[in-house]
Write an enzyme that holds these catalytic residues in place. Structure first.
Site, PDB file in Angstrom:
ATOM      1  N   ASP A 128       0.847  -1.186   0.000  1.00 57.05           N
ATOM      2  CA  ASP A 128       0.000   0.000   0.000  1.00 57.05           C
ATOM      3  C   ASP A 128       0.888   1.244   0.000  1.00 57.05           C
ATOM      4  OD1 ASP A 128       0.863  -0.731   2.534  1.00 57.05           O
ATOM      5  OD2 ASP A 128      -1.126  -0.802   3.405  1.00 57.05           O
ATOM      6  N   GLU A 198      -5.867   3.243   3.614  1.00 57.64           N
ATOM      7  CA  GLU A 198      -6.390   3.816   4.853  1.00 57.64           C
ATOM      8  C   GLU A 198      -7.889   4.096   4.785  1.00 57.64           C
ATOM      9  OE1 GLU A 198      -4.925   3.993   7.627  1.00 57.64           O
ATOM     10  OE2 GLU A 198      -2.794   3.794   7.158  1.00 57.64           O
TER      11      GLU A 198
END
Length: 472
Positions: A128, A198
């Site tokens: 990520d 997130e």
């Protein structure tokens, strides 16, 4: 493989705070020599050759300076979810230079690199790329001073205070290892730089944009990822089964009739509706969900009005749920909807003014495949990439969440493994223990700091895991 701690014989489900406590008990206050490691049912024939493993580790060591430079650059230039244009550009260029077929703009800022190398398994390694809206206070020379724009238009400090900069660097290390030793493996390798983890919508965004269809990314047989953890450098949590909870991010907006605070009889107060809902949601956990199942409902934000003497037209709640069974997650959602609508009806709202309920983000339960977990652990031990005293192979599931599993919704037979790597320097860990702290800091804390020695270490661990699955 499994690990047994004194007085602990069964896996537990625990909160993030208890997760930290347990880890400190296991790793901080007990000598590592007291951790009993037992290998079960793992054949040494499944691991890559010692000669190739040695070459891989040496190759990453030689690349340490370059990797550290990349990491520092990413750390100084963090970007929020769906805004990772610079980061995605760096990832794309690195992969292109290594000979990968690169696809960009998947889901908005997602990047995929594909290396096809004959018949063999399809292995996906994911990192990520996004940062968080928190101001960094570590004081290191390469600390972030960047700012970003929130969805509401406000400016905010931005920092890589969850380790995604390390995750991205580890992925680029794996990409170089596999390109360097291309003659030693067969199959198709997919390197994935994921947007906006997130928000819990980045992985879904890539899939919904046709990553496996329109963009032609091969469907994986194996999928791997790692995450930083505020534990001693080199600690590796590699347990099988459920390791992280599923979650929903839900906005509940109560609609009312606004007016003067002195004349509530002429209004329908959405703040009152929202207040009662906050309290009543907890009855879903205590009186609807089976007590044997883990369930959490948190109202993390309340947004209503802007002055004291005006009853607003609406009130919005930011609600978060956690669960280890999808059916429990659905129970929580249905309960939130039923309570919200029931309260609105109690206060006389018509059917066309029922609360607006929107699922903003979802992540499934993160579950590690047992056999793949055992195999990757065995390869890491056999290669020397991980010290056996630092490997934890039975660990309680935590109620933190990740959208890694969203990449594989609807795909059959994908075997995933997700590991946590400790990134706290020995000196920092020792000082925290001296001060009686459970951990020096948690993820998302302004002082969260990845020790630079963790950068090549993560590259080694990722490279060994992938090479073991693909080596000929």
């Amino acid at each position: 493989m499994k690990i047994t701690f004194p007085r602990l014989q069964q896996p537990l489900l625990m909160s993030k705070r208890d997760f930290f406590k347990f880890t400190v008990a296991a790793l901080g206050t007990l000598p590592f020599s007291r951790v009993a490691l037992a290998l079960e049912g793992t054949s040494s024939a499944e691991t890559l050759s010692p000669e190739l493993a040695k070459q891989v580790l040496e190759s990453v060591d030689k690349d340490s300076e370059r990797l550290t430079t990349i990491f520092k650059d990413l750390h100084q230039n963090p970007e929020l979810g769906f805004m990772e244009t610079r980061t995605a550009g760096i990832v794309a260029k690195e992969l292109e230079d290594l000979g990968y077929e690169v696809k960009t703009g998947i889901g908005k800022t997602g990047v995929v690199g594909i290396m096809r190398n004959g018949d063999g398994p399809v292995v996906l390694y994911r990192a990520d790329m996004d940062a968080i809206p928190v101001k960094e206070t570590t004081g290191v020379p390469y600390a972030s001073t960047a700012t970003g724009t929130m969805p509401d238009g406000s400016e905010t400090p931005v920092g890589h205070l969850c380790g995604h900069d390390a995750h991205t660097t580890w992925m680029l290390s794996v990409a170089k290892t596999m390109a360097t030793f291309k003659d030693s493996w067969k199959g198709t390798l997919v390197m994935l730089g994921q947007q906006s983890e997130e928000t819990l919508s980045g992985a879904t965004g890539m899939v919904e944009d046709g990553m496996f269809t329109k963009h032609g990314v091969p469907k994986p047989d194996f999928a791997l990822a790692m995450h930083t953890a505020p534990f001693p450098l080199g600690t590796l949590i590699g347990s099988s089964g459920p390791i992280m909870a599923g979650t929903d991010m839900i906005d509940v907006t109560f609609h009312g009739i606004g007016g003067h605070g002195s004349s509530p009889q002429y209004t329908k107060d959405p703040v009152i509706m929202a207040t009662y809902a906050i309290a009543q949601y907890q009855a879903i956990v205590s009186r609807v969900i089976d007590p044997r199942d883990t369930a959490v409902i948190t109202v993390g934000s309340v947004d209503a009005g802007n002055v004291a003497n005006v009853i607003p037209e609406s009130a919005k709640l930011g609600v978060n749920t956690r669960f280890f069974k999808e059916e429990v997650g659905e129970q929580l959602f249905r309960g939130i909807k039923a309570i919200s609508e029931g309260i609105a009806r109690t206060y006389g709202m018509p059917e066309d003014k029922m609360p607006t309920i929107e699922r903003k983000g979802h992540a499934g339960v993160n579950t590690n495949d047992e056999m793949l977990t055992e195999r990757t652990n065995a390869a890491l031990l056999a290669s020397g990439a991980v010290d056996k005293k630092m490997l934890i192979t039975q660990f309680p599931a935590v109620t933190g969440s990740e959208d890694f599993t969203n990449l594989f919704v609807g795909l059959d037979d994908v075997k995933p493994v997700y590991k946590f790597l400790g990134i706290v320097s020995p000196d920092t860990w020792a000082q925290a223990q001296k001060e009686g702290k459970e951990v020096p800091w948690s993820n998302h804390n302004p002082n969260f700091l990845v020790d630079l020695d963790a950068i090549p270490l993560g590259g080694k661990i990722g490279s060994i895991m992938v090479m073991d699955l693909m080596a000929t």
